[in-house]
Structure formats: structure tokens, C-alpha cells
Motif scaffolding. Structure first.
Motif, PDB file in Angstrom:
ATOM      1  N   LEU A 246      38.554  30.304  75.231  1.00 56.03           N
ATOM      2  CA  LEU A 246      37.971  29.692  74.037  1.00 56.03           C
ATOM      3  C   LEU A 246      37.435  28.306  74.373  1.00 56.03           C
ATOM      4  O   LEU A 246      37.546  27.839  75.490  1.00 56.03           O
ATOM      5  CB  LEU A 246      39.017  29.616  72.929  1.00 56.03           C
ATOM      6  N   GLY A 247      36.828  27.656  73.384  1.00 60.87           N
ATOM      7  CA  GLY A 247      36.232  26.345  73.602  1.00 60.87           C
ATOM      8  C   GLY A 247      37.191  25.356  74.238  1.00 60.87           C
ATOM      9  O   GLY A 247      38.354  25.270  73.857  1.00 60.87           O
ATOM     10  N   LYS A 248      36.676  24.608  75.221  1.00 58.49           N
ATOM     11  CA  LYS A 248      37.536  23.689  75.963  1.00 58.49           C
ATOM     12  C   LYS A 248      37.439  22.259  75.469  1.00 58.49           C
ATOM     13  O   LYS A 248      38.094  21.371  76.002  1.00 58.49           O
ATOM     14  CB  LYS A 248      37.161  23.744  77.444  1.00 58.49           C
ATOM     15  N   TYR A 249      36.604  22.023  74.446  1.00 61.27           N
ATOM     16  CA  TYR A 249      36.408  20.659  73.958  1.00 61.27           C
ATOM     17  C   TYR A 249      37.223  20.429  72.690  1.00 61.27           C
ATOM     18  O   TYR A 249      37.674  21.361  72.035  1.00 61.27           O
ATOM     19  CB  TYR A 249      34.922  20.397  73.685  1.00 61.27           C
ATOM     20  N   GLY A 250      37.366  19.151  72.319  1.00 67.37           N
ATOM     21  CA  GLY A 250      38.143  18.812  71.138  1.00 67.37           C
ATOM     22  C   GLY A 250      37.449  19.173  69.842  1.00 67.37           C
ATOM     23  O   GLY A 250      38.094  19.337  68.813  1.00 67.37           O
ATOM     24  N   GLY A 251      36.135  19.294  69.862  1.00 66.81           N
ATOM     25  CA  GLY A 251      35.381  19.623  68.663  1.00 66.81           C
ATOM     26  C   GLY A 251      33.931  19.875  69.019  1.00 66.81           C
ATOM     27  O   GLY A 251      33.508  19.720  70.178  1.00 66.81           O
ATOM     28  N   LEU A 252      33.143  20.250  68.017  1.00 65.13           N
ATOM     29  CA  LEU A 252      31.743  20.594  68.254  1.00 65.13           C
ATOM     30  C   LEU A 252      30.946  19.401  68.758  1.00 65.13           C
ATOM     31  O   LEU A 252      30.129  19.532  69.678  1.00 65.13           O
ATOM     32  CB  LEU A 252      31.130  21.141  66.961  1.00 65.13           C
ATOM     33  N   MET A 253      31.166  18.222  68.154  1.00 61.55           N
ATOM     34  CA  MET A 253      30.418  17.039  68.574  1.00 61.55           C
ATOM     35  C   MET A 253      30.729  16.677  70.026  1.00 61.55           C
ATOM     36  O   MET A 253      29.830  16.332  70.809  1.00 61.55           O
ATOM     37  CB  MET A 253      30.756  15.857  67.653  1.00 61.55           C
ATOM     38  N   GLU A 254      31.982  16.784  70.414  1.00 61.01           N
ATOM     39  CA  GLU A 254      32.348  16.501  71.804  1.00 61.01           C
ATOM     40  C   GLU A 254      31.679  17.494  72.748  1.00 61.01           C
ATOM     41  O   GLU A 254      31.228  17.132  73.845  1.00 61.01           O
ATOM     42  CB  GLU A 254      33.864  16.571  71.978  1.00 61.01           C
ATOM     43  N   ALA A 255      31.578  18.760  72.321  1.00 61.16           N
ATOM     44  CA  ALA A 255      30.934  19.783  73.148  1.00 61.16           C
ATOM     45  C   ALA A 255      29.457  19.457  73.353  1.00 61.16           C
ATOM     46  O   ALA A 255      28.940  19.565  74.476  1.00 61.16           O
ATOM     47  CB  ALA A 255      31.093  21.151  72.491  1.00 61.16           C
ATOM     48  N   VAL A 256      28.767  19.062  72.283  1.00 60.78           N
ATOM     49  CA  VAL A 256      27.343  18.738  72.376  1.00 60.78           C
ATOM     50  C   VAL A 256      27.128  17.513  73.273  1.00 60.78           C
ATOM     51  O   VAL A 256      26.204  17.492  74.102  1.00 60.78           O
ATOM     52  CB  VAL A 256      26.755  18.496  70.975  1.00 60.78           C
ATOM     53  N   ILE A 257      27.985  16.514  73.129  1.00 55.99           N
ATOM     54  CA  ILE A 257      27.862  15.317  73.960  1.00 55.99           C
ATOM     55  C   ILE A 257      28.088  15.656  75.436  1.00 55.99           C
ATOM     56  O   ILE A 257      27.324  15.250  76.312  1.00 55.99           O
ATOM     57  CB  ILE A 257      28.859  14.236  73.494  1.00 55.99           C
ATOM     58  N   ALA A 258      29.144  16.425  75.695  1.00 55.28           N
ATOM     59  CA  ALA A 258      29.442  16.809  77.080  1.00 55.28           C
ATOM     60  C   ALA A 258      28.320  17.665  77.660  1.00 55.28           C
ATOM     61  O   ALA A 258      27.920  17.489  78.819  1.00 55.28           O
ATOM     62  CB  ALA A 258      30.766  17.557  77.143  1.00 55.28           C
ATOM     63  N   GLY A 259      27.790  18.600  76.857  1.00 52.52           N
ATOM     64  CA  GLY A 259      26.692  19.434  77.322  1.00 52.52           C
ATOM     65  C   GLY A 259      25.445  18.626  77.614  1.00 52.52           C
ATOM     66  O   GLY A 259      24.748  18.871  78.606  1.00 52.52           O
ATOM     67  N   SER A 260      25.176  17.629  76.777  1.00 49.44           N
ATOM     68  CA  SER A 260      24.015  16.758  77.002  1.00 49.44           C
ATOM     69  C   SER A 260      24.173  15.973  78.293  1.00 49.44           C
ATOM     70  O   SER A 260      23.219  15.848  79.080  1.00 49.44           O
ATOM     71  CB  SER A 260      23.848  15.796  75.826  1.00 49.44           C
ATOM     72  N   ASN A 261      25.348  15.434  78.531  1.00 43.48           N
ATOM     73  CA  ASN A 261      25.585  14.677  79.763  1.00 43.48           C
ATOM     74  C   ASN A 261      25.475  15.569  81.002  1.00 43.48           C
ATOM     75  O   ASN A 261      24.914  15.160  82.029  1.00 43.48           O
ATOM     76  CB  ASN A 261      26.967  14.021  79.718  1.00 43.48           C
ATOM     77  N   ASP A 262      25.986  16.791  80.889  1.00 41.15           N
ATOM     78  CA  ASP A 262      25.843  17.737  82.000  1.00 41.15           C
ATOM     79  C   ASP A 262      24.370  18.074  82.236  1.00 41.15           C
ATOM     80  O   ASP A 262      23.939  18.259  83.381  1.00 41.15           O
ATOM     81  CB  ASP A 262      26.628  19.014  81.720  1.00 41.15           C
ATOM     82  N   GLY A 263      23.615  18.166  81.141  1.00 39.96           N
ATOM     83  CA  GLY A 263      22.190  18.450  81.262  1.00 39.96           C
ATOM     84  C   GLY A 263      21.441  17.352  81.989  1.00 39.96           C
ATOM     85  O   GLY A 263      20.557  17.621  82.805  1.00 39.96           O
ATOM     86  N   VAL A 264      21.797  16.110  81.688  1.00 44.40           N
ATOM     87  CA  VAL A 264      21.162  14.975  82.379  1.00 44.40           C
ATOM     88  C   VAL A 264      21.436  15.043  83.880  1.00 44.40           C
ATOM     89  O   VAL A 264      20.538  14.839  84.711  1.00 44.40           O
ATOM     90  CB  VAL A 264      21.668  13.641  81.795  1.00 44.40           C
ATOM     91  N   LYS A 265      22.686  15.354  84.242  1.00 47.61           N
ATOM     92  CA  LYS A 265      23.034  15.473  85.664  1.00 47.61           C
ATOM     93  C   LYS A 265      22.220  16.581  86.333  1.00 47.61           C
ATOM     94  O   LYS A 265      21.746  16.431  87.462  1.00 47.61           O
ATOM     95  CB  LYS A 265      24.529  15.760  85.814  1.00 47.61           C
ATOM     96  N   LEU A 266      22.042  17.697  85.613  1.00 48.13           N
ATOM     97  CA  LEU A 266      21.294  18.809  86.171  1.00 48.13           C
ATOM     98  C   LEU A 266      19.820  18.454  86.330  1.00 48.13           C
ATOM     99  O   LEU A 266      19.196  18.795  87.347  1.00 48.13           O
ATOM    100  CB  LEU A 266      21.452  20.039  85.275  1.00 48.13           C
ATOM    101  N   VAL A 267      19.244  17.767  85.346  1.00 45.67           N
ATOM    102  CA  VAL A 267      17.843  17.352  85.433  1.00 45.67           C
ATOM    103  C   VAL A 267      17.624  16.445  86.635  1.00 45.67           C
ATOM    104  O   VAL A 267      16.671  16.608  87.406  1.00 45.67           O
ATOM    105  CB  VAL A 267      17.408  16.634  84.135  1.00 45.67           C
ATOM    106  N   VAL A 268      18.514  15.462  86.813  1.00 44.91           N
ATOM    107  CA  VAL A 268      18.400  14.552  87.956  1.00 44.91           C
ATOM    108  C   VAL A 268      18.521  15.328  89.266  1.00 44.91           C
ATOM    109  O   VAL A 268      17.759  15.092  90.219  1.00 44.91           O
ATOM    110  CB  VAL A 268      19.481  13.452  87.877  1.00 44.91           C
TER     111      VAL A 268
END
Length: 432
Positions: A246-268
Motif C-alpha cells: 500500500l501507499g508508503k507516504y504519510g498522505g496524498l500531499m506528501e506523495a505528490v511532493i515526493a513524486g515531484s522531487n523524484d521527477g526533478v531528479k529524473l529530468v536532470v
């Protein structure tokens, strides 16, 4: 573009058989032939191909998926426009200055990574992954853990390692080889958006086709992997359906923030990889052209060499001879410098009439859909190895073999597209 004669569809069927035989020969006779995986895997590919290409309902479904993907990409433009202003203008808009990968395509990775993380947190993505995982276990006879890994790779890329983390240290050689092959043969939603942005101008229906290509490549990867590395051990989850976490984050907002940060790393990471690999390739071509010029052979490039090497594989997939060298070069370029430059070149070919036959464009778009390139060997070995460091030495010896397996799997996907392709201009979205 012209329509090719009907017999090229039969050539694609023959190419599919030839690639299966080549995969088995590449395994050097390790273990028994996985007949169940082979028969069911080919059956699933042919079934998906028939649904997409042969049945009217399948075509309508393809168009619906395409429209949904394009609409989703449209929403991603809101953030891109806010950040880059007029630089993000699309074709037909006042300040459009031509397609720029860094502005028009790569930022979509951040959007899709955030969206995927949110869907994962809500438990929606797990239901889809479990459906495919169960299908692979019940039909192809794959273990529960490797089926879960392959199914999740179709949606979330290297992050799928987290779903099979508890099982990775106990993976058999065949299980890990299957996971690594599937990682390079399929594409995640985060980079699918990049491909669509690069090709939608010349290939309006590309989104639906790329999604079907990724679906086709999953069973293809299982077939090729089990032919080259048959299961000779005892998988821990043999015959079981493993539920994704199941979801590994504390909540939906934390998931979106973490996903966005991971996306930035992938883009770079993607941008750095393209910058270095393309520059090194230009340097190599310069030196090669200079050396061949000294001995009177004319200017020779690595792309030209790759075109010769890829020529027979393009022919086997059902590409007419007039386009086979070009498509072969795209396949070789994908192996060296990732699929993004190859798709960019395919987009230019579509825009400027660089291909004679519409089926050539269709087959190329399917066969290029995957992470089967040299850099991904290090990326995925590093990602999986970090979760099971005690096995990294053993697994690293499978890297290049898995790259070859993934390349064969993506070409099998190209064969399936070539087998069912008819009315190519309509399939491309160019009208009759």
C-alpha cells in the motif's frame, strides 16, 4: 507515405518466429525450454495485437486511450506555461520557436511522477498492477514476485524495485534476469509523455500506440528472458500472486511532493545523459570520419555502421527495404544514446517525408518503445543492487545479456505491430 504490399505482414510473422529462435540460441541451451511461457506469452502478444489493430472496437479503444493521454498531457502544460511563459508555446501559437526537448517534453516527467505517486498512495495503481501480475502468474507461469515486478515496471519504472524489495535478496538468477530484461523492454508513464510530445506532430495517434507497445513488451520480455535464462531453481513465490504494498507516504500531499522531487531528479539525469552521450557520439563520429577519410573510405559515422547492423533486423520486422537502413539506424541509436534522440529523429522523418512506407513508421515507433540502451544497464543494476547489495556482483554479469534480451523483446513488439498493420495512414492518424 505509401502503403506496403500485404505480404510484408507475413514477413513480420516470420521475423517473430526468427527472434524467438534467436533468443533460445542466445541462451546457449541453459536449462529446459519454457514452453508454457513461450506459448502463452506469444498468445498474449497476438491477442493484444489483434485487439488493437484488427477489431473495430480495438481501434476505437486505441483512439480513446490516445485522446485521454493527450488530454492528460494538456493538463501538464499548465505548470510548464507558468514557469516558462511564451517559451512553452505550442505549434500555431504566437511565440512558438520550434520544438525544444528541455521545455516542451522533459518537464512532463515531473508531472507524471507526481501523478503516479498520488495514484500509488490512493491504492489505485496497485489494483492495476495486481491485475497484470495475476495474469502473468496464471498464464505464463512466472513467479509471484517477478510477475509483480514486471507489472509494476509497466507503470512506474525503476521505482518498482520497492514493490519487490522483500523478495529481491532471494531472487533466483532467472527471476532477476526477467526483472532486468522487463525493466529495459518496457517504459514507465513518466517517460511515455516525453515520447508523445516528440512525435505527436507527425504521428497524431502515437500515444495510444505507445501504450499498446508497452503492454506488448511485457509478455515479450517474459518470453525472451525465460528462453535465455530458464528457471532452474525454486522461486520463493512460485505459483503465488503477491499483492503490491500500500501507499508508503504519510498522505496524498506528501506523495505528490515526493513524486515531484523524484521527477526533478529524473529530468536532470535524463538531460545530463543526453548531453554527455550525444556529445561523445559527435566526437567519436568526428574522429571516425577523419580516420576513414585518411585511408580514402569517405566519411563514416557510427550511425551508418549501426544502420548496416540493424538492417537485417528491420527487414525481419517487416520494414520494406527502402526504409530498412533508416529504421535499423534508429534501433542502433537507441541502444547507444537512449530512445529519446531516436524518437526525435523519427519525428523529423515523419515531418519531412523521410520514410517511404507508413508501416515503417509504425513498426519503428513500437520497436523503439523501451529503455534498451547501454546507460539503462547501469541505472537498473544500481537501483536493484542497492536493495540487495549482497547479490550485485552476481547480477552485474547479467547486465549486457539482459540488454540484448530487451532489444529482442522490443523487436518482437515491432513484429507484432507489423503483422497486424493495415491501413497504415489511418493508424498513424493521418487520414485515408
Amino acid at each position: 507515405m505509401q502503403e506496403a504490399p500485404w505480404f510484408y505482414n507475413l514477413i513480420s510473422l516470420g521475423g517473430l518466429v526468427a527472434l524467438v529462435l534467436l533468443a533460445r540460441l542466445s541462451g546457449l541451451g541453459r536449462g529446459p525450454t519454457a514452453w508454457r511461457t513461450l506459448i502463452w506469452g506469444l498468445g498474449l502478444q497476438l491477442l493484444i495485437g489483434a485487439l488493437v489493430f484488427a477489431l473495430p472496437s480495438g481501434r476505437y479503444g486505441l483512439l480513446a486511450v490516445n485522446d485521454a493521454m493527450v488530454a492528460l498531457l494538456g493538463y501538464s502544460q499548465a505548470g510548464i506555461r507558468f514557469l516558462f511563459g511564451p517559451l512553452a508555446d505550442q505549434p500555431g501559437e504566437p511565440h512558438y520557436m520550434g520544438f525544444m526537448l528541455a521545455l516542451h517534453a522533459l518537464p512532463t516527467i515531473v508531472f507524471f511522477m507526481a501523478l503516479t505517486a498520488g495514484l500509488y498512495q490512493l491504492g489505485i495503481l496497485q489494483r492495476v498492477v495486481r491485475l497484470f501480475s495475476r495474469l502473468f502468474v496464471k498464464t505464463l507461469g512466472a513467479s509471484g514476485a517477478e510477475s509483480l515486478g514486471v507489472a509494476s515496471l509497466m507503470f512506474v519504472g525503476v521505482e518498482s524495485a520497492g514493490m519487490v524489495r522483500p523478495f529481491l535478496p532471494k531472487f533466483t538468477r532467472s527471476e532477476f534476469f526477467t526483472l532486468l530484461t522487463a525493466a529495459m523492454a518496457t517504459v514507465a508513464s513518466s517517460t511515455l509523455g516525453v515520447y508523445v510530445m516528440t512525435l505527436k506532430g507527425g504521428f497524431p495517434n502515437i500515444a495510444g500506440h505507445l501504450i499498446s507497445a508497452s503492454l506488448l513488451s511485457a509478455p515479450a520480455a517474459l518470453v525472451v528472458a525465460k528462453l535465455m535464462e530458464p528457471e532452474t531453481g525454486e522461486p520463493l513465490t512460485a505459483g503465488q500472486v503477491v499483492d503490491p504494498a500500500l501507499g508508503k507516504y504519510g498522505g496524498l500531499m506528501e506523495a505528490v511532493i515526493a513524486g515531484s522531487n523524484d521527477g526533478v531528479k529524473l529530468v536532470v539525469g535524463v538531460a545530463a545523459l543526453l548531453l554527455s552521450f550525444l556529445s561523445i557520439l559527435a566526437l567519436f563520429n568526428g574522429l571516425l570520419g577523419w580516420l576513414t577519410g585518411l585511408v580514402g573510405l569517405g566519411e563514416l559515422s557510427l550511425q551508418g555502421i549501426l544502420g548496416w547492423l540493424g538492417y537485417p533486423f528491420a527487414l525481419a520486422m517487416g520494414v520494406p527495404p527502402a526504409d530498412a537502413a533508416t529504421v535499423g539506424s534508429l534501433l542502433g541509436q537507441r541502444v547507444l544514446v537512449t530512445e529519446i534522440p531516436a524518437y526525435l529523429q523519427l519525428g523529423e522523418l515523419l515531418s519531412h517525408g523521410g520514410l517511404t512506407y507508413s508501416r515503417s513508421a509504425l513498426i519503428a515507433s513500437y520497436a523503439l518503445c523501451g529503455f534498451a540502451h547501454v546507460a539503462s544497464v547501469a541505472i537498473f543494476l544500481g537501483g536493484f543492487g542497492a536493495l540487495a547489495p549482497g547479490r550485485i556482483g552476481e547480477w552485474s554479469r547479467l547486465g549486457l545479456k539482459a540488454l540484448w534480451a530487451a532489444t529482442l523483446a522490443t523487436m518482437m513488439t515491432g513484429c507484432v505491430a507489423g503483422l497486424f498493420a493495415h491501413g497504415g495512414a489511418t493508424l498513424l492518424g493521418l487520414g485515408q
